[in-house]
Design an enzyme around this catalytic site. Sequence first.
Site, mmCIF file in Angstrom:
data_model
loop_
_atom_site.group_PDB
_atom_site.id
_atom_site.type_symbol
_atom_site.label_atom_id
_atom_site.label_comp_id
_atom_site.label_asym_id
_atom_site.label_seq_id
_atom_site.Cartn_x
_atom_site.Cartn_y
_atom_site.Cartn_z
ATOM 1 N N TRP A 1 -4.244 10.039 2.456
ATOM 2 C CA TRP A 1 -3.185 10.954 2.873
ATOM 3 C C TRP A 1 -3.620 12.393 2.671
ATOM 4 C CZ3 TRP A 1 -0.468 14.788 0.353
ATOM 5 C CH2 TRP A 1 0.664 15.279 0.991
ATOM 6 N N HIS A 2 -4.358 12.639 1.595
ATOM 7 C CA HIS A 2 -4.753 14.009 1.289
ATOM 8 C C HIS A 2 -5.801 14.554 2.245
ATOM 9 C CE1 HIS A 2 -2.660 13.486 -2.589
ATOM 10 N NE2 HIS A 2 -2.610 14.814 -2.592
ATOM 11 N N GLY A 3 -6.591 13.709 2.828
ATOM 12 C CA GLY A 3 -7.604 14.236 3.735
ATOM 13 C C GLY A 3 -8.396 13.144 4.414
ATOM 14 N N PHE B 1 -3.197 19.812 4.107
ATOM 15 C CA PHE B 1 -2.827 18.410 4.151
ATOM 16 C C PHE B 1 -1.584 18.166 4.983
ATOM 17 C CE2 PHE B 1 -4.630 19.042 -0.268
ATOM 18 C CZ PHE B 1 -5.920 18.756 0.148
#
Length: 471
Positions: A322-324, A471
Amino acid sequence: MYFSSMTFLWIFLPATLILYFIAEHTKNDKAENIVLLVASLIFYAWGEPVYIFLLLFSVLMNYIFGILIACEKICFQKILLFLGVVFNISLLAFFKYFNFFAGSINRVLGNDTISLSQFALPLGISFYTFQAMSYVIDVYKKEVNAQKNFFYLLLYISLFPQLVAGPIVKYKDIEEQMKHRIHTDEKRAYGVKRFVYGLGKKVLLSNVMGKYVDMLLAFQTEQLSTGLLWMIMIMYSFQLYYDFSGYSDMAIGLGAMFGFEFKENFNYPYISKSIREFWTRWHISLSTWFKEYVYIPLGGNRKGNVRTYINLFLVFFLTGFWHGAGLNFIFWGMLHGVFMVLERLGFGKLLDKNPIKMLNHLYAWIVVVCAWPFFRIESIREGFGYLKGMFVYQRGEYNLFSCINIEVALALFSCFLLCGILQAAFPKFKRALAERERIPLIEAAGLLCIFLLCIVSLSADAYNPFIYFRF
């Protein structure tokens, strides 16, 4: 538009507050919501004029899915839920992960079979997609009623305090607040107080840390001494915390100014005594989202130990992803997942029984700090190289004494004290920070000083990015 930009502080926010105050005195909740909706759309369009249509399209589709899922005459709600979730994930996957998957396939095939997308990542898409998805799921679970007024749903998803970098606000938490909010002078004052504290975290602490972290990481790892490598990651740890918790404070403060009450997103995570505790304190809205909409539906810890460990690994895989869109983020998430499983296997009981709690704090701190290189450095190989330099002594061309000046030392000392240590040592100080009913004169003077220092710093320094805008 950043919360810490001069445009926001001197033009957008004052204009929005004035118009909202006028609408409030009409005693018409709809007028208040119209002001907020228009302001929110302008706020988003300011930075993403094209992608506002993507936001509107996302809201429209989730509005339709919510209406259809709630319709009792339709007997295939599960299919509609599946389609709604797939739609949201597909939207996020195309804009955020297409190049990651395309690049991976191209590397396997050894050529550029798939052309990479030239689309920029829309601001806040990770946050507003998760909010939209939680709304559709909660309608299916009958935890909320489907919103039949499109503009209410649009306001929920586009509300500017939490639109581009969270916290992730679930629809069921503010459904009633959108229809009717209580406005008091005390709530507004608390909102201003919380916003200024958040602004101070961002500008006076995170920005200073970030400026030097970026400068030092421009050197090759081999050029930096082991002590300096540790110091850089400690500084980056504080940069992340004060950047994102500062943004969350500002979002919560802005919400209070307009009558909303958002849940806390950070609770002094760096004083945790375990990784499990860390994730109850860090980015709370994201961790609870994954717990409620992924971990528990997968079975949580109700289907035996093996299944629990698999569920935990999956959640932390998704947390990292999800973060990257990169293997480094996945590895960072999985590293936290490994320690979560180890603590469940029995290490957590040892931590609970350990009478020397300082060792528990040290353990959690070291794990978190040693995981951050994979969050900051895009290459896993370079991340391991950095980690090696932290644990295998190297002199390097640059060391602590040649790179740390008085500005860094003061900011680092302040970051250390204010990350929870001072609050734990002096409970009255902690309670004063959270006080909602009144602001003593001495605290008001302190807030004014923080605000003025922020303005001076912003006027003198161009370094002012928000990390989580990525993000």
